[in-house]
Each structure stands twice: as C-alpha cells, then as structure tokens.
Motif scaffolding. Structure first.
Motif, PDB file in Angstrom:
ATOM      1  N   SER A  37     -41.136  48.666 147.758  1.00  0.00           N
ATOM      2  CA  SER A  37     -40.843  47.827 148.952  1.00  0.00           C
ATOM      3  C   SER A  37     -41.860  48.577 149.858  1.00  0.00           C
ATOM      4  O   SER A  37     -41.435  47.479 151.062  1.00  0.00           O
ATOM      5  CB  SER A  37     -39.002  47.659 148.986  1.00  0.00           C
ATOM      6  OG  SER A  37     -38.838  48.829 148.968  1.00  0.00           O
ATOM      7  N   VAL A  82     -37.039  42.366 150.604  1.00  0.00           N
ATOM      8  CA  VAL A  82     -36.496  42.118 150.168  1.00  0.00           C
ATOM      9  C   VAL A  82     -36.381  40.371 149.868  1.00  0.00           C
ATOM     10  O   VAL A  82     -36.853  39.501 148.764  1.00  0.00           O
ATOM     11  CB  VAL A  82     -36.118  43.248 148.888  1.00  0.00           C
ATOM     12  CG1 VAL A  82     -35.794  41.670 147.792  1.00  0.00           C
ATOM     13  CG2 VAL A  82     -36.587  44.348 148.759  1.00  0.00           C
ATOM     14  N   GLY A 116     -36.912  50.761 132.441  1.00  0.00           N
ATOM     15  CA  GLY A 116     -36.219  49.323 132.633  1.00  0.00           C
ATOM     16  C   GLY A 116     -37.258  48.138 133.432  1.00  0.00           C
ATOM     17  O   GLY A 116     -38.488  48.441 133.089  1.00  0.00           O
ATOM     18  N   ALA A 117     -36.871  47.578 134.387  1.00  0.00           N
ATOM     19  CA  ALA A 117     -37.930  46.527 135.306  1.00  0.00           C
ATOM     20  C   ALA A 117     -37.490  46.487 136.623  1.00  0.00           C
ATOM     21  O   ALA A 117     -35.920  46.257 137.204  1.00  0.00           O
ATOM     22  CB  ALA A 117     -37.202  45.344 134.121  1.00  0.00           C
ATOM     23  N   PHE A 118     -38.197  46.372 137.383  1.00  0.00           N
ATOM     24  CA  PHE A 118     -38.467  46.402 138.647  1.00  0.00           C
ATOM     25  C   PHE A 118     -38.548  44.879 138.848  1.00  0.00           C
ATOM     26  O   PHE A 118     -39.882  44.573 138.804  1.00  0.00           O
ATOM     27  CB  PHE A 118     -39.028  47.865 139.078  1.00  0.00           C
ATOM     28  CG  PHE A 118     -38.596  48.506 138.402  1.00  0.00           C
ATOM     29  CD1 PHE A 118     -38.088  49.433 139.342  1.00  0.00           C
ATOM     30  CD2 PHE A 118     -38.924  49.313 137.257  1.00  0.00           C
ATOM     31  CE1 PHE A 118     -36.909  50.596 138.979  1.00  0.00           C
ATOM     32  CE2 PHE A 118     -37.911  50.544 136.911  1.00  0.00           C
ATOM     33  CZ  PHE A 118     -37.510  51.960 137.795  1.00  0.00           C
ATOM     34  N   GLU A 119     -38.378  44.487 140.035  1.00  0.00           N
ATOM     35  CA  GLU A 119     -38.631  43.784 141.571  1.00  0.00           C
ATOM     36  C   GLU A 119     -40.536  44.816 141.937  1.00  0.00           C
ATOM     37  O   GLU A 119     -40.001  45.372 142.593  1.00  0.00           O
ATOM     38  CB  GLU A 119     -38.016  43.398 142.555  1.00  0.00           C
ATOM     39  CG  GLU A 119     -38.401  41.916 143.140  1.00  0.00           C
ATOM     40  CD  GLU A 119     -36.968  41.535 144.160  1.00  0.00           C
ATOM     41  OE1 GLU A 119     -36.358  42.163 144.204  1.00  0.00           O
ATOM     42  OE2 GLU A 119     -36.999  40.441 144.170  1.00  0.00           O
TER      43      GLU A 119
ATOM     44  N   PHE B 129     -31.287  47.013 131.980  1.00  0.00           N
ATOM     45  CA  PHE B 129     -32.526  46.566 131.672  1.00  0.00           C
ATOM     46  C   PHE B 129     -32.296  45.325 130.552  1.00  0.00           C
ATOM     47  O   PHE B 129     -31.697  45.982 129.452  1.00  0.00           O
ATOM     48  CB  PHE B 129     -33.852  47.767 131.150  1.00  0.00           C
ATOM     49  CG  PHE B 129     -34.823  47.219 130.407  1.00  0.00           C
ATOM     50  CD1 PHE B 129     -35.704  46.489 131.228  1.00  0.00           C
ATOM     51  CD2 PHE B 129     -34.555  47.234 129.154  1.00  0.00           C
ATOM     52  CE1 PHE B 129     -36.382  45.733 130.749  1.00  0.00           C
ATOM     53  CE2 PHE B 129     -35.744  46.936 128.361  1.00  0.00           C
ATOM     54  CZ  PHE B 129     -36.728  46.072 128.799  1.00  0.00           C
ATOM     55  N   ASP B 172     -32.926  40.757 133.054  1.00  0.00           N
ATOM     56  CA  ASP B 172     -32.211  41.517 134.465  1.00  0.00           C
ATOM     57  C   ASP B 172     -33.070  42.503 134.484  1.00  0.00           C
ATOM     58  O   ASP B 172     -33.193  43.429 134.040  1.00  0.00           O
ATOM     59  CB  ASP B 172     -30.909  41.563 133.863  1.00  0.00           C
ATOM     60  CG  ASP B 172     -30.458  40.615 133.089  1.00  0.00           C
ATOM     61  OD1 ASP B 172     -30.471  39.646 133.669  1.00  0.00           O
ATOM     62  OD2 ASP B 172     -29.409  40.802 132.232  1.00  0.00           O
ATOM     63  N   TYR B 173     -32.948  43.023 136.154  1.00  0.00           N
ATOM     64  CA  TYR B 173     -34.256  43.860 136.643  1.00  0.00           C
ATOM     65  C   TYR B 173     -33.470  44.614 137.678  1.00  0.00           C
ATOM     66  O   TYR B 173     -32.362  43.539 138.720  1.00  0.00           O
ATOM     67  CB  TYR B 173     -35.174  43.258 137.158  1.00  0.00           C
ATOM     68  CG  TYR B 173     -35.738  41.805 137.844  1.00  0.00           C
ATOM     69  CD1 TYR B 173     -35.250  40.877 137.548  1.00  0.00           C
ATOM     70  CD2 TYR B 173     -35.777  42.083 139.288  1.00  0.00           C
ATOM     71  CE1 TYR B 173     -34.991  40.039 138.533  1.00  0.00           C
ATOM     72  CE2 TYR B 173     -35.352  41.654 140.105  1.00  0.00           C
ATOM     73  CZ  TYR B 173     -35.192  40.193 139.939  1.00  0.00           C
ATOM     74  OH  TYR B 173     -35.196  39.286 140.714  1.00  0.00           O
ATOM     75  N   TYR B 174     -34.556  45.352 138.170  1.00  0.00           N
ATOM     76  CA  TYR B 174     -33.287  46.382 139.155  1.00  0.00           C
ATOM     77  C   TYR B 174     -34.669  45.323 140.964  1.00  0.00           C
ATOM     78  O   TYR B 174     -35.449  45.569 140.705  1.00  0.00           O
ATOM     79  CB  TYR B 174     -33.576  47.592 139.007  1.00  0.00           C
ATOM     80  CG  TYR B 174     -33.033  48.799 139.942  1.00  0.00           C
ATOM     81  CD1 TYR B 174     -31.469  48.589 139.909  1.00  0.00           C
ATOM     82  CD2 TYR B 174     -33.850  49.563 140.687  1.00  0.00           C
ATOM     83  CE1 TYR B 174     -31.482  49.794 141.259  1.00  0.00           C
ATOM     84  CE2 TYR B 174     -33.194  50.199 141.681  1.00  0.00           C
ATOM     85  CZ  TYR B 174     -32.216  50.689 141.504  1.00  0.00           C
ATOM     86  OH  TYR B 174     -31.655  51.919 143.170  1.00  0.00           O
ATOM     87  N   SER B 175     -33.738  45.577 141.712  1.00  0.00           N
ATOM     88  CA  SER B 175     -35.036  45.537 143.456  1.00  0.00           C
ATOM     89  C   SER B 175     -33.970  46.186 144.385  1.00  0.00           C
ATOM     90  O   SER B 175     -33.259  46.690 144.216  1.00  0.00           O
ATOM     91  CB  SER B 175     -33.862  43.941 143.378  1.00  0.00           C
ATOM     92  OG  SER B 175     -34.564  44.223 144.256  1.00  0.00           O
ATOM     93  N   THR B 176     -34.871  47.398 143.934  1.00  0.00           N
ATOM     94  CA  THR B 176     -34.576  48.788 145.425  1.00  0.00           C
ATOM     95  C   THR B 176     -33.844  47.644 146.962  1.00  0.00           C
ATOM     96  O   THR B 176     -33.545  48.986 147.111  1.00  0.00           O
ATOM     97  CB  THR B 176     -36.071  49.518 145.849  1.00  0.00           C
ATOM     98  OG1 THR B 176     -36.876  48.518 145.623  1.00  0.00           O
ATOM     99  CG2 THR B 176     -36.427  49.862 143.639  1.00  0.00           C
ATOM    100  N   GLY B 177     -34.337  46.670 147.220  1.00  0.00           N
ATOM    101  CA  GLY B 177     -33.983  46.416 148.479  1.00  0.00           C
ATOM    102  C   GLY B 177     -34.467  47.357 149.562  1.00  0.00           C
ATOM    103  O   GLY B 177     -35.753  48.102 149.193  1.00  0.00           O
ATOM    104  N   ASN B 178     -34.088  46.864 151.003  1.00  0.00           N
ATOM    105  CA  ASN B 178     -34.987  48.035 151.450  1.00  0.00           C
ATOM    106  C   ASN B 178     -34.397  48.221 152.285  1.00  0.00           C
ATOM    107  O   ASN B 178     -33.915  47.319 153.564  1.00  0.00           O
ATOM    108  CB  ASN B 178     -36.742  47.081 152.137  1.00  0.00           C
ATOM    109  CG  ASN B 178     -37.413  47.668 153.343  1.00  0.00           C
ATOM    110  OD1 ASN B 178     -37.162  48.757 153.862  1.00  0.00           O
ATOM    111  ND2 ASN B 178     -38.988  47.666 152.108  1.00  0.00           N
ATOM    112  N   GLU B 183     -31.055  45.887 153.383  1.00  0.00           N
ATOM    113  CA  GLU B 183     -30.807  45.475 152.787  1.00  0.00           C
ATOM    114  C   GLU B 183     -30.155  46.154 150.842  1.00  0.00           C
ATOM    115  O   GLU B 183     -31.696  47.274 151.049  1.00  0.00           O
ATOM    116  CB  GLU B 183     -32.135  44.679 151.870  1.00  0.00           C
ATOM    117  CG  GLU B 183     -32.258  42.804 152.884  1.00  0.00           C
ATOM    118  CD  GLU B 183     -34.137  42.798 152.756  1.00  0.00           C
ATOM    119  OE1 GLU B 183     -35.251  43.213 152.304  1.00  0.00           O
ATOM    120  OE2 GLU B 183     -34.077  41.697 153.094  1.00  0.00           O
ATOM    121  N   LYS B 188     -30.536  42.475 139.340  1.00  0.00           N
ATOM    122  CA  LYS B 188     -30.793  40.658 139.334  1.00  0.00           C
ATOM    123  C   LYS B 188     -31.160  39.659 138.163  1.00  0.00           C
ATOM    124  O   LYS B 188     -31.614  40.728 137.591  1.00  0.00           O
ATOM    125  CB  LYS B 188     -32.008  40.202 140.507  1.00  0.00           C
ATOM    126  CG  LYS B 188     -31.913  40.418 142.427  1.00  0.00           C
ATOM    127  CD  LYS B 188     -33.354  40.113 142.663  1.00  0.00           C
ATOM    128  CE  LYS B 188     -32.418  40.371 144.604  1.00  0.00           C
ATOM    129  NZ  LYS B 188     -34.097  40.246 145.191  1.00  0.00           N
TER     130      LYS B 188
END
Lengths: 322, 275
Positions: A37, A82, A116-119, B129, B172-178, B183, B188
């Motif tokens: 990010s 984000v 895995g899956a990432f944004e 995942f 289904d995935y991982y949002s690292t945020g900031n 965040e 998600k």
C-alpha cells in the motif's frame, strides 16, 4: 500376443494423462511481487532523467497525515489510503511547495494457497487537482516545484526497486544560468503608496564607503543590492558628503537570509536548489519583516515583500517608504 | 468406504483408469475370441488395427462415391477425462465436459464442446485464502485429419477453435491496510459475476482406436487469449482455460474418450448422369 500388444497400447495411450496429473499448476509465490500500500516515488532532473535529484525537503506529508521521511537513496514511499481511492501529498521545500494527488483502484491478486490473496493497488494516476481524474502524467504549474509528474508503473508492489511515480524537476543548467544574489529594493511614497524615484549620495555595503553601489548620479525607484556572505548584509543609504557633516543622514538596511532555498527562476522557470531566501530585516537586534522609524529618518518604514531573491523587479524583496 | 476413496483419490483414479483399460482389453479379447471361433485369422491380421476402414464406396481416385459435396462419415460424442480425473483427485473441484464432432469424409471434424467447472482453492493452514471460480465454457472449431485414409476411428488432426468462457469468481483476501493512515489489516471478500473471456486454440490431436467405435483422443491445444478484460480479482481459474498464469498463451492438454455412433456413415446417392 494380441492381448499383450493391446495392453501395451492402452497403457501408453494413458501416459499423457498421467503426465498431466503429476504436472503442478500453481502460481509462483514471489514476495517482491506481493502487493503493497506504498507507492514508490523518486525525484529526477528533467534535463537529465537518469540522475536522481536529492532535494532537501523541509517536509513531505500525506495531506492530513504526519511527516514522511525519504529513504536513504532519496526516494520516498508514499502511503496510499486503503479505504479511499485518492491520496494527496504535499512537498515543502524552503522556498517552494507542490501538491500531487494520486488516484488508483484496487484489485485482488490471487497468488494461490501458499501466498494467499492480497489487495493490490493498480491504475495509478496523478493530478494537481483533487477533483480531476488522475492521468498518466501532468505538467506542473508555472513556478511550481515539479515540472511534471509521471506514472512509471501503475501497479504498486512490494518491490522497492521499481518506481511508481517520478517527480521531474527542471534544474537550472549552471553553465547558462546562475542564481541571483541581488536584493531587489523599491522606494515608495509613504503618503501615496506609489513607487518613487530617489537619489542618494551613496548606497553601499557597510564598511565599503569607497565602493558605492549607487551614487548621486543614479536616480531610480528600484535598485539591486548585491548580497554578501551567506547569512546577512548591511547596506547604508547616505544623503550628504560624509559622516562628519552634521547635515549628513545615513540609514542602515540590515537583511538576513540563507543561500539554500529552492526557488523557481522568474525568467526561465527552472529550479535553483541554492537560491537565496528567508529574507528578513534586522533593526536594533530585532528580526522582523516590518519596521517603523522616526520621521527624521530617510525611510520611515521598511517592510519585506518577497522572501526569496529572484529577478522580477515587479516583486521587490524590500519596500522602503519615504 | 467413501472416506477411504476420498483419501486415496489419486490412487483410486489411476486404478480406475487401469480398470477401464482392462475392461477395454477384455472386451477386445472376447471379440477376438469370437472371431477366432468363426475363422482362423493369421497372426498378422490379429496385430492390425481392428477399426480399419469400413466398406466405403470409393471412386477411381479413392474418394467416397456420392454427390461429392457432403458425406457424413460419422458423429462422435465423448468427454474429456482430464477434468473428471481432476475432480476425483483434487479437493473442492467439480468439472466435466461434453464433446461432439461431425466427421465429414473422415477428413474434416466439425467439433463442439461444452463444459462446466466449479473450483475452490483455499488454505487450510492459514484460513485467510479462499478463491472460487464457477462457470461454463464452450468451444467449437474445425480439425483436419492428416490420416483420413487410415481409419475412421484413428487419426492425427490439426485444427483451429474458438472458445468462450463465462464464470463467477469470488475471493477472501488480505488487505494490509496502511498504518500511516491508521488503517489496520483486515480480511475482505469480493465477488465478480459473469466474467467473460474468450480465446483461440490451435489443436494437435491424436485419435487412437481403442475398441469398436471407442476412440482415445489426446493432444495439446495452444491457447492464445483473445479478449481477457481486466477484472477486480485475478482470473486464477477459468473454465475451459483452467489455471491462468497471466501469460498471453497457455498450452493445455486434453484426453477425451469418444464414441462413434454406429448408425453412420451416411452415403449419398449417386447423381444421374446428364446426357
């Protein structure tokens, strides 16, 4: 015999299927390509795009956020929000400021069960206006710090070797253009507030009476006073032959400044990183931008109008009122 | 019993394949035995392809007699074993296909195929995942048989096909945020409906007669993407294309079992000659 031949034939015919079954089908897990990010920004000389420019920023901030620290190589990681689709950043040098807004979208990068899956942030665009859609590049406004801002890679990844955004700065060519060190001073009529021409017996740097900058042969409303040293210079305005004459009036103009200010050249728009700025006045050991003097002084009022020394006489550094 | 089968899916699928082989072989052997009872064939004949060219009215040039415009020499139906075996051996995957082709003069194959896939990839260890792709595809095209005079059930063909796939996918995935913006990291979920992609396939396929009317069709298809629009989720698994690795093209393998309907070939009547 027939049975053996047919058996061999059928077993061989199934061989490709077995090969397929043992062949893995998995996306490689590469940590460097993992999403991040943080967009990576770097600063370059517009006239020499291969060489990074190390700008001495006073601060770089995400708008509404804390100060960001550049990396040791001069590049900077720009944190993207984000939860929103636009993040603004302000860049503040000692003389110039600039603002860039980064627009983006997000996708979900599927790496497989192991990674895995990432944004992932993709489709980066830049603009000067927060209400305008981000573009692959934009040209800076006249006098702005950045000549242009270009998106190099529109996908943000954890790989800090690949820049996302390049900020191009039009650094002045030292062979053809040098920074001005001449303080621009304009005389004003105290009553009408209009510029007026004045004539002095001598205008000189204090202690250099014998080497005046202007004499009584000169009569101007705007004058250029060459700054000396890197911190302060005292100029003297004299009316009268010498100090021994009781009718002689002398008044000091003491200015403080630095020579490490980033300025945009008035004539060409190119950037000097060693410009003269932070101009202030000093009187009776008091530093300030405006001073009032007695009526028997040559100037009853002095004020700083432009903090950076440049070349356009329409924007004087100091206004002297008589 | 079911748990045992599930646990050893791969072994089970291999055994199943061998079992099918043996069935085919047994049937072939039984067929040979009957033929041996009727006539004593020499050993050379026994080794020859039993699905050799059927009685076909040919002209002097060796071409099928008839109108000369359209001769349907066969219609075949079948399925691709690859998705079936994958369904058996891989967890959370269900896939199958229906294949059919029309053989014209045993030279051209007009092919069509429909398939379905429901695949879920997940990580049991991390539980962060989960990717699912569900949808169908179809492909059709033309193949040219390079061995048209050898047999109606065997052949070596090359062809060009068009394929189209429509599917839904979710992740289904991982949002690292900031952390800079306060965040935090979150899990998600995102879904996409009716993702449509299409591609072209250059096919090389070997068809091998197994038994009366039964043919093994295995080969490779070099797939080239035609239109893969950008999607919010990586198109990881695509029905018909299968695993998608971001490349412009992909080499896919197929192994079909085909059955030729015995009612064909159809012969057309010879045209009366004009005086």
């Amino acid at each position: 015999m027939n049975f053996k031949n047919n058996l061999r034939r059928y077993v061989w015919s199934f061989l490709p299927l077995f090969i397929f079954l043992v062949t893995p089908s998995c996306r490689d897990c590469d940590a460097y390509s993992n999403p991040s990010s943080y967009a990576l920004g770097a600063f370059y000389d517009k006239n020499n795009p291969t060489s990074a420019v190390n700008i001495d920023f006073e601060s770089i901030n995400g708008i509404g956020g804390a100060e960001l620290s550049p990396m040791s190589n001069g590049k900077i990681l720009l944190p993207l929000k984000v939860t929103e689709r636009q993040t603004g950043f302000s860049f503040i040098t000692s003389g110039l400021t600039d603002t860039t807004y980064i627009d983006y979208s997000t996708t979900v990068k599927v790496n497989g069960p192991d990674c895995g899956a990432f944004e992932q942030f993709t489709g980066l665009g830049v603009s000067r206006d927060p209400n305008a859609a981000g573009q692959p590049s934009y040209s800076g406004a006249t006098g702005a710090l950045f000549d242009s801002v270009v998106v190099i890679s529109s996908t943000v990844s954890a790989d800090t070797a690949n820049e996302n955004i390049q900020f191009l700065i039009d650094i002045c060519d030292a062979n053809t253009k040098t920074v001005s060190r001449n303080l621009i001073v304009t005389f004003y009529d105290l009553q009408t507030n209009n510029p007026r021409e004045l004539q002095f017996t001598s205008i000189h740097v204090k202690g250099k009476d014998a080497d005046p900058i202007y004499t009584d042969a000169d009569k101007f409303s705007t004058i250029y006073l060459p700054l000396e040293s890197n911190t302060e210079t005292i100029f003297e305005f004299r009316i009268g032959e010498d100090d021994s004459d009781p009718n002689t009036i002398t008044q000091e103009l003491k200015v403080r400044f630095n020579n490490s200010t980033v300025i945009s050249d008035d004539e060409t728009g190119c950037i000097f990183t060693n410009g003269t700025g932070s101009v202030t006045l000093v009187s009776n050991n008091i530093e300030g931008d405006d001073f009032i003097f007695t009526k028997d002084s040559i100037f009853q009022k002095m004020s700083v109008d432009r903090k950076t020394v440049n070349t356009n006489p329409n924007f004087p550094n100091v206004k002297l009122y008589n | 019993m079911l748990s045992y089968i599930t646990r050893y899916k791969i072994i089970f699928s291999l055994l199943l394949s061998l079992f099918l082989c043996s069935l085919v072989v047994d049937a072939q052997t039984l067929d040979d035995d009957i033929e041996q009872g009727e006539t004593m064939a020499d050993s050379l004949d026994a080794e020859q392809d039993t699905t050799a060219v059927e009685p076909w009215p040919l002209n002097k040039k060796g071409e099928p007699k008839g109108s000369g415009y359209f001769v349907v020499s066969g219609i075949r139906f079948g399925t691709d074993l690859r998705p079936l075996v994958s369904s058996l051996s891989e967890k959370d995957m269900t896939a199958y296909t229906f294949y059919g082709d029309v053989m014209i003069r045993n030279q051209w194959y007009v092919t069509a195929e429909y398939g379905y896939m429901d695949r879920t990839r997940s990580s049991v260890e991390t539980n962060v995942f989960n990717y699912q792709s569900t949808g169908s595809f179809y492909r059709f095209g033309l193949e040219y048989n390079l061995m048209r005079k050898a047999s109606v059930d065997s052949g070596l063909s090359i062809g060009l096909k068009y394929a189209n796939s429509t599917f839904d996918q979710s992740a289904d995935y991982y949002s690292t945020g900031n952390g800079y913006w306060g965040e935090g990291a979150t899990l998600k979920s995102l879904s996409e409906k009716n993702v449509n992609v299409d591609w072209f396939e250059f096919v090389v396929s070997l068809k091998l007669a197994l038994w009366k009317g039964l043919t093994a069709d295995f080969g490779f298809a070099y797939n080239i993407k035609k239109d893969f629009p950008a999607t919010a989720i990586t198109k990881n698994d695509i029905p018909g294309w299968y695993f998608n690795k971001d490349d412009r093209s992909r080499l896919n393998f197929h192994y079909r079992l085909l059955y030729r309907i015995p009612l064909l070939p159809l012969y057309t009547q010879e045209r009366p000659r004009r005086r």
